[in-house]
Design a protein around this motif. Structure first.
Motif, mmCIF file in Angstrom:
data_model
loop_
_atom_site.group_PDB
_atom_site.id
_atom_site.type_symbol
_atom_site.label_atom_id
_atom_site.label_comp_id
_atom_site.label_asym_id
_atom_site.label_seq_id
_atom_site.Cartn_x
_atom_site.Cartn_y
_atom_site.Cartn_z
ATOM 1 N N TYR A 173 -31.114 14.829 15.636
ATOM 2 C CA TYR A 173 -32.536 14.741 15.316
ATOM 3 C C TYR A 173 -32.881 15.640 14.127
ATOM 4 C CZ TYR A 173 -37.424 13.722 16.197
ATOM 5 O OH TYR A 173 -38.712 13.266 16.069
ATOM 6 N N ALA A 174 -32.339 16.840 14.117
ATOM 7 C CA ALA A 174 -32.617 17.760 13.011
ATOM 8 C C ALA A 174 -32.120 17.207 11.683
ATOM 9 C CB ALA A 174 -31.967 19.111 13.292
ATOM 10 N N ALA A 175 -31.006 16.495 11.709
ATOM 11 C CA ALA A 175 -30.443 15.946 10.481
ATOM 12 C C ALA A 175 -31.250 14.771 9.942
ATOM 13 C CB ALA A 175 -28.995 15.507 10.727
ATOM 14 N N LYS A 176 -31.886 14.013 10.826
ATOM 15 C CA LYS A 176 -32.543 12.776 10.418
ATOM 16 C C LYS A 176 -34.063 12.851 10.290
ATOM 17 C CE LYS A 176 -29.001 9.767 12.434
ATOM 18 N NZ LYS A 176 -28.738 8.719 13.468
ATOM 19 N N HIS A 177 -34.691 13.851 10.898
ATOM 20 C CA HIS A 177 -36.150 13.836 10.981
ATOM 21 C C HIS A 177 -36.773 15.160 10.526
ATOM 22 C CE1 HIS A 177 -35.837 10.016 13.073
ATOM 23 N NE2 HIS A 177 -34.954 10.557 13.892
ATOM 24 N N GLY A 178 -36.326 15.641 9.390
ATOM 25 C CA GLY A 178 -36.857 16.891 8.856
ATOM 26 C C GLY A 178 -38.346 16.831 8.575
ATOM 27 N N ASP A 179 -38.862 15.655 8.203
ATOM 28 C CA ASP A 179 -40.292 15.552 7.914
ATOM 29 C C ASP A 179 -41.130 15.769 9.174
ATOM 30 O OD1 ASP A 179 -39.279 13.175 8.986
ATOM 31 O OD2 ASP A 179 -40.677 11.893 7.868
ATOM 32 N N ILE A 180 -40.624 15.289 10.304
ATOM 33 C CA ILE A 180 -41.318 15.510 11.576
ATOM 34 C C ILE A 180 -41.259 16.983 11.964
ATOM 35 C CG2 ILE A 180 -41.262 15.000 14.051
ATOM 36 C CD1 ILE A 180 -40.268 12.200 13.342
ATOM 37 N N LEU A 181 -40.092 17.580 11.818
ATOM 38 C CA LEU A 181 -39.935 18.993 12.172
ATOM 39 C C LEU A 181 -40.773 19.893 11.266
ATOM 40 C CD1 LEU A 181 -36.111 19.197 12.992
ATOM 41 C CD2 LEU A 181 -38.051 18.928 14.563
ATOM 42 N N ASP A 182 -40.961 19.501 10.011
ATOM 43 C CA ASP A 182 -41.842 20.261 9.119
ATOM 44 C C ASP A 182 -43.248 20.360 9.706
ATOM 45 O OD1 ASP A 182 -40.419 21.239 6.922
ATOM 46 O OD2 ASP A 182 -40.486 19.332 5.872
ATOM 47 N N ILE A 183 -43.740 19.249 10.236
ATOM 48 C CA ILE A 183 -45.085 19.237 10.811
ATOM 49 C C ILE A 183 -45.124 20.071 12.088
ATOM 50 C CG2 ILE A 183 -46.780 17.752 11.949
ATOM 51 C CD1 ILE A 183 -46.074 15.600 9.880
ATOM 52 N N VAL A 184 -44.117 19.941 12.930
ATOM 53 C CA VAL A 184 -44.069 20.728 14.166
ATOM 54 C C VAL A 184 -44.029 22.217 13.842
ATOM 55 C CG1 VAL A 184 -42.717 21.255 16.228
ATOM 56 C CG2 VAL A 184 -42.940 18.883 15.469
ATOM 57 N N PHE A 185 -43.187 22.586 12.889
ATOM 58 C CA PHE A 185 -43.075 23.996 12.503
ATOM 59 C C PHE A 185 -44.433 24.536 12.044
ATOM 60 C CE2 PHE A 185 -42.386 27.472 9.576
ATOM 61 C CZ PHE A 185 -41.392 28.224 10.166
ATOM 62 N N ALA A 186 -45.113 23.788 11.197
ATOM 63 C CA ALA A 186 -46.413 24.235 10.681
ATOM 64 C C ALA A 186 -47.436 24.376 11.797
ATOM 65 C CB ALA A 186 -46.920 23.256 9.623
ATOM 66 N N LYS A 187 -47.433 23.442 12.748
ATOM 67 C CA LYS A 187 -48.389 23.513 13.852
ATOM 68 C C LYS A 187 -48.072 24.684 14.783
ATOM 69 C CE LYS A 187 -51.356 21.327 14.615
ATOM 70 N NZ LYS A 187 -52.759 21.497 14.186
ATOM 71 N N LEU A 188 -46.811 24.944 15.026
ATOM 72 C CA LEU A 188 -46.438 26.103 15.846
ATOM 73 C C LEU A 188 -46.867 27.403 15.167
ATOM 74 C CD1 LEU A 188 -42.835 25.080 16.967
ATOM 75 C CD2 LEU A 188 -44.838 25.316 18.465
ATOM 76 N N ARG A 189 -46.586 27.503 13.874
ATOM 77 C CA ARG A 189 -46.949 28.709 13.115
ATOM 78 C C ARG A 189 -48.463 28.931 13.153
ATOM 79 N NH1 ARG A 189 -46.234 27.349 7.336
ATOM 80 N NH2 ARG A 189 -48.184 26.326 7.875
ATOM 81 N N ASP A 190 -49.225 27.876 12.925
ATOM 82 C CA ASP A 190 -50.678 28.010 12.902
ATOM 83 C C ASP A 190 -51.237 28.344 14.285
ATOM 84 O OD1 ASP A 190 -50.521 27.361 10.240
ATOM 85 O OD2 ASP A 190 -51.253 25.303 10.469
ATOM 86 N N THR A 191 -50.631 27.777 15.324
ATOM 87 C CA THR A 191 -51.095 28.058 16.685
ATOM 88 C C THR A 191 -50.797 29.499 17.072
ATOM 89 O OG1 THR A 191 -50.719 25.748 17.292
ATOM 90 C CG2 THR A 191 -50.965 27.305 19.091
ATOM 91 N N GLY A 192 -49.632 30.003 16.666
ATOM 92 C CA GLY A 192 -49.314 31.398 16.930
ATOM 93 C C GLY A 192 -50.294 32.339 16.253
ATOM 94 N N THR A 193 -50.648 32.016 15.022
ATOM 95 C CA THR A 193 -51.635 32.819 14.293
ATOM 96 C C THR A 193 -52.983 32.777 14.999
ATOM 97 O OG1 THR A 193 -50.512 32.388 12.198
ATOM 98 C CG2 THR A 193 -52.806 33.110 12.071
ATOM 99 N N TRP A 194 -53.364 31.595 15.483
ATOM 100 C CA TRP A 194 -54.643 31.442 16.181
ATOM 101 C C TRP A 194 -54.690 32.261 17.466
ATOM 102 C CZ3 TRP A 194 -56.041 29.752 21.019
ATOM 103 C CH2 TRP A 194 -57.416 29.560 21.224
ATOM 104 N N VAL A 195 -53.599 32.276 18.233
ATOM 105 C CA VAL A 195 -53.560 33.034 19.489
ATOM 106 C C VAL A 195 -53.831 34.518 19.242
ATOM 107 C CG1 VAL A 195 -52.056 33.847 21.360
ATOM 108 C CG2 VAL A 195 -52.060 31.430 20.717
ATOM 109 N N LYS A 196 -53.195 35.064 18.215
ATOM 110 C CA LYS A 196 -53.384 36.498 17.943
ATOM 111 C C LYS A 196 -54.768 36.793 17.375
ATOM 112 C CE LYS A 196 -50.516 38.969 18.798
ATOM 113 N NZ LYS A 196 -50.112 39.557 20.087
ATOM 114 N N ALA A 197 -55.340 35.838 16.654
ATOM 115 C CA ALA A 197 -56.669 36.042 16.061
ATOM 116 C C ALA A 197 -57.787 35.805 17.065
ATOM 117 C CB ALA A 197 -56.853 35.129 14.858
ATOM 118 N N ASN A 198 -57.489 35.080 18.158
ATOM 119 C CA ASN A 198 -58.511 34.732 19.150
ATOM 120 C C ASN A 198 -57.988 35.029 20.561
ATOM 121 O OD1 ASN A 198 -60.597 32.994 17.387
ATOM 122 N ND2 ASN A 198 -58.516 32.434 16.784
#
Length: 320
Positions: free
Chosen positions: A224-249
């Motif tokens: 999956y990692a080899a074939k779907h990097g575009d999907i993982l890019d979105i997941v990574f960004a959403k995880l990063r943003d959610t982590g930032t939100w948890v600490k800010a709120n």
């Protein structure tokens, strides 16, 4: 000859149609199957608010969620092709999966949160130091990050693991055993740790500071990692943003998670304060403690074979 000429013209027309501006051939539908545990904080929030589904809509990706009781079954499902991506698992979990020849790739990590796991004793326990654990019965979840913390804490005091009596229990059973006197110490991680402190008066004997980084990792199957990097890019960004939100709120995050987990928000707030929730790429150099963990478990005969912890694949986001 006429039929051949017509066939060539038809093939050429189809080729031009496929390349014509504004005309796109239908892509095969894609899916993302995420395995998670109930305590998977960032994934729990994304699942609740539906924002990951929305982010994946432009790619026409179907998203499904699959709950597991602990990290090792998640890795087994990942290796068996039953899921594509795992929510955060403790640092020890990929090592045991690797020892079982799992074909998995690191996708992201949450930065070190050493205080989010600890060795605890009862409020009135006579045990005051890690050295006092010698000859005692200690509850620990086998193969968990907390198991490595116990190994590291004992080693730092020059105490062999065989000098204690381990009771391999789930977090819930470990807490019950400590409260009933069935064990004299328990190694826990958040939110179980914070719950025991606030509800039962458990006392921290030693947390992971200086002993265990306690990073948590997200992994995908190699394929999956080899074939779907575009999907993982979105997941990574959403995880990063959610982590930032948890600490800010912190209050809102504790309220939302408390409702999901059926926990007092005060417990969740205490637990979240000890987690960084900083989602970042995995690097080969950053896996150095993974090797230390692997070697420690191997030395105790708890790992079936030696592993090179840096040998797993590492996926990197297009944009950090």
């Amino acid at each position: 000859m006429i039929h051949r000429r017509h066939a060539l013209r038809a093939a050429a027309a189809l080729s031009l149609l496929a390349l014509a501006p504004g005309r796109v051939l239908a892509a095969e539908p894609r899916t993302l199957r995420i395995g998670y545990q109930k305590s998977s904080t960032l994934i729990a929030l994304l699942k609740q608010d539906g924002s990951l589904e929305k982010a994946l809509e432009p790619l026409k990706v179907g998203l499904t969620w699959h709950e597991f009781t602990s990290g090792l079954p998640v890795m087994e499902a990942l290796n068996a092709g039953q899921i594509d991506l795992s929510a955060d698992v403790a640092d020890t979990v990929p090592i045991f999966a690797q020892a079982a020849n799992a074909r998995i790739t690191y996708v992201a990590q949450e930065a070190a949160s050493p205080a989010a796991q600890a060795i605890v004793v009862g409020a009135d326990s006579p045990i005051k130091t890690v050295a006092d654990l010698k000859g005692r019965k200690v509850a620990v979840t086998k193969g968990a990050g907390s198991h490595y913390l116990l190994l590291a804490a004992l080693k730092a005091e020059g105490i062999p693991f065989k000098a204690i009596t381990p009771a391999y229990l789930t977090p819930a059973d470990g807490r019950t055993a400590l409260a009933s006197g069935g064990v004299e110490a328990w190694v826990a991680w958040d939110p179980f740790l914070s719950a025991a402190e606030l509800q039962s008066g458990a006392r921290i004997l030693k947390d992971g500071t200086g002993l265990s980084l306690y990073k948590r990792y997200y992994l995908a199957s190699d394929d999956y990692a080899a074939k779907h990097g575009d999907i993982l890019d979105i997941v990574f960004a959403k995880l990063r943003d959610t982590g930032t939100w948890v600490k800010a709120n912190p209050d809102e995050a504790a309220t939302r998670l408390g409702a999901l987990w059926k926990l007092d928000p005060a417990i969740v707030a205490k637990a979240n304060a000890r987690r960084t929730y900083v989602v970042e790429p995995v690097t080969r150099e950053g896996l150095s403690e993974q090797q230390t963990i692997a070697d420690a478990f191997r030395a105790e005969g708890l790992l079936p074979r030696a592993v090179d912890a840096s040998a797993l694949g590492i996926w990197a986001p297009t944009k950090s």
